[in-house]
Design a protein around this motif. Structure first.
Motif, mmCIF file in Angstrom:
data_model
loop_
_atom_site.group_PDB
_atom_site.id
_atom_site.type_symbol
_atom_site.label_atom_id
_atom_site.label_comp_id
_atom_site.label_asym_id
_atom_site.label_seq_id
_atom_site.Cartn_x
_atom_site.Cartn_y
_atom_site.Cartn_z
ATOM 1 N N PRO A 1 83.153 11.439 19.543
ATOM 2 C CA PRO A 1 83.849 12.597 20.789
ATOM 3 C C PRO A 1 83.024 13.648 21.028
ATOM 4 C CG PRO A 1 85.441 11.815 18.738
ATOM 5 C CD PRO A 1 84.075 11.347 18.411
ATOM 6 N N VAL A 2 82.182 14.179 20.216
ATOM 7 C CA VAL A 2 81.336 15.256 20.395
ATOM 8 C C VAL A 2 80.471 15.037 21.676
ATOM 9 C CG1 VAL A 2 79.546 14.886 18.783
ATOM 10 C CG2 VAL A 2 79.958 17.283 19.406
ATOM 11 N N LEU A 3 80.258 13.820 21.868
ATOM 12 C CA LEU A 3 79.180 13.299 23.024
ATOM 13 C C LEU A 3 79.861 13.207 24.272
ATOM 14 C CD1 LEU A 3 76.669 11.161 21.212
ATOM 15 C CD2 LEU A 3 76.544 13.411 21.580
ATOM 16 N N ALA A 4 81.191 13.474 24.399
ATOM 17 C CA ALA A 4 81.654 13.271 25.761
ATOM 18 C C ALA A 4 83.001 14.368 25.648
ATOM 19 C CB ALA A 4 82.590 11.957 25.563
ATOM 20 N N PRO A 5 83.382 14.870 27.305
ATOM 21 C CA PRO A 5 82.927 13.963 28.423
ATOM 22 C C PRO A 5 81.591 14.486 29.051
ATOM 23 C CG PRO A 5 84.996 15.262 28.699
ATOM 24 C CD PRO A 5 84.596 15.411 27.225
ATOM 25 N N VAL A 6 81.601 16.003 28.867
ATOM 26 C CA VAL A 6 80.722 16.725 29.756
ATOM 27 C C VAL A 6 79.256 16.517 29.402
ATOM 28 C CG1 VAL A 6 79.927 19.093 30.137
ATOM 29 C CG2 VAL A 6 82.431 18.786 29.748
ATOM 30 N N PRO A 7 78.854 16.194 28.176
ATOM 31 C CA PRO A 7 77.370 15.704 28.087
ATOM 32 C C PRO A 7 77.201 14.337 28.980
ATOM 33 C CG PRO A 7 78.155 16.368 25.863
ATOM 34 C CD PRO A 7 79.273 16.207 26.666
ATOM 35 N N GLN A 8 77.921 13.532 29.075
ATOM 36 C CA GLN A 8 77.869 12.469 29.809
ATOM 37 C C GLN A 8 77.785 12.904 31.195
ATOM 38 O OE1 GLN A 8 76.894 9.705 28.107
ATOM 39 N NE2 GLN A 8 77.097 11.186 26.366
ATOM 40 N N LEU A 9 78.561 13.713 31.516
ATOM 41 C CA LEU A 9 78.709 14.050 33.207
ATOM 42 C C LEU A 9 77.272 14.853 33.238
ATOM 43 C CD1 LEU A 9 80.379 14.470 35.590
ATOM 44 C CD2 LEU A 9 81.038 16.803 34.869
#
Length: 253
Positions: free
Chosen positions: A54-62
Motif C-alpha cells: 500500500p505504501v507504493l500507491a496511489p500517488v507514487p504510481q500517479l
C-alpha cells in the motif's frame, strides 16, 4: 535494486528491498501494458500495489504515469485525434475540482463503489456493440468523469479510452497519450495544492522510474502485434479490471 529502498529508509519509509523489488516488477509490467494499448499503467499498478504494498500507491504510481504518457505521445504524435482532445481536456478541469470536493464529503469506499459501478456499466453497454457518435457533449462528459476518477482513485483512463475503443492502435495510443499527459499533470497540480502529495510519494515514484522505463521499452516491441479488434477487447478487459479493483477495494473497506 537496494539503492532506492535505502533512500526510502533514510526518509522514514517502511519499504524493504524485497517489497521494492516486487513493486519494480509490477511497475515494469504495468508500463508494458500502458505502452502497448494506450492505458493500463495505473489500473494495473495501483490495483496490485494497494493490495500488496500500500505504501507504493496511489500517488507514487500517479507520478510514475506521467513519463509513460509523455512517451506514448512522443512516440506516435502524428496520430493524435486533435478534434476530440480539446473538449475531453476541458472536462478534466472541472472533473479534478469535483474530485477534490468529493474527497472532502464522501468516504473512499463510497467513491470506489460509485466509480467502479459506472465504469462497469459503460463497459457492458459498449461491449454489446452499441455505437454512439462522439460529440462535444460526450467528450466533455468523459473528460469530467476521467478527471474525477483520476483525482479520487488515480485511475482515470477507462472513461476516455472507451471513447476510442473502435479506433486503430496508433491513433488510440497517441490520443490517449496527449489526454493523459495533460490530465495527469492537472491531477498532480491539484493534489499538490490540496496537500495530498508527500515527500515519501516523490521518493518512491522517482525510485521506480527505471522499472517503468524497462516496461515502456518492451511495449515498443509489442504494440505492432495489436490489431484493432484485439485493442478493443484489451480496452474492455483493462477497464473491467479497473472497475473490479475499485469494487473489491470498496468491499474490503
Amino acid at each position: 535494486m537496494q539503492y532506492c529502498p535505502t533512500i526510502a529508509g533514510r526518509a522514514g519509509l517502511d519499504v524493504t528491498p524485497l517489497e521494492f523489488a516486487a513493486g519494480a516488477v509490477v511497475v515494469a509490467f504495468a508500463a508494458a501494458v500502458q505502452g502497448t494499448i494506450g492505458l493500463g499503467f495505473n489500473i494495473v499498478s495501483v490495483s496490485v500495489m494497494s493490495l500488496i504494498i500500500p505504501v507504493l500507491a496511489p500517488v507514487p504510481q500517479l507520478i510514475l504515469s506521467l513519463p509513460q504518457t509523455v512517451g506514448s505521445l512522443v512516440r506516435e504524435h502524428g496520430e493524435v485525434d486533435r478534434s476530440g482532445v480539446f473538449w475531453i481536456l476541458v472536462g478534466r478541469l472541472p472533473g479534478a475540482v469535483l474530485g477534490f470536493w468529493l474527497l472532502a464529503i464522501a468516504t473512499d469506499r463510497v467513491l470506489d463503489l460509485l466509480i467502479g459501478s459506472l465504469i462497469i456499466v459503460a463497459v457492458v453497454i459498449l461491449a454489446t456493440g452499441l455505437r454512439f457518435k462522439r460529440n462535444r457533449t460526450v467528450e466533455f462528459g468523459a473528460g469530467v468523469f476521467a478527471g474525477v476518477s483520476s483525482y479520487v482513485s488515480s485511475i482515470g483512463g477507462p472513461p476516455v479510452a472507451l471513447l476510442y475503443s473502435r479506433d486503430e492502435g496508433p491513433r488510440t495510443r497517441a490520443t490517449l497519450g496527449l489526454i493523459f499527459t495533460v490530465g495527469v499533470t492537472v491531477t498532480l497540480i491539484a493534489r499538490t495544492i490540496g496537500g495530498d502529495i508527500t515527500g515519501r510519494d516523490v521518493v518512491l515514484g522517482v525510485g521506480l522510474l527505471p522499472a517503468a522505463g524497462v516496461g515502456f521499452l518492451l511495449s515498443s516491441q509489442l504494440k505492432g502485434r495489436i490489431t484493432q479488434a484485439r485493442l478493443r477487447v484489451a480496452i474492455f478487459v483493462i477497464s473491467a479490471v479497473a472497475a473490479g479493483a475499485l469494487l473489491l477495494r470498496a468491499a474490503l473497506g
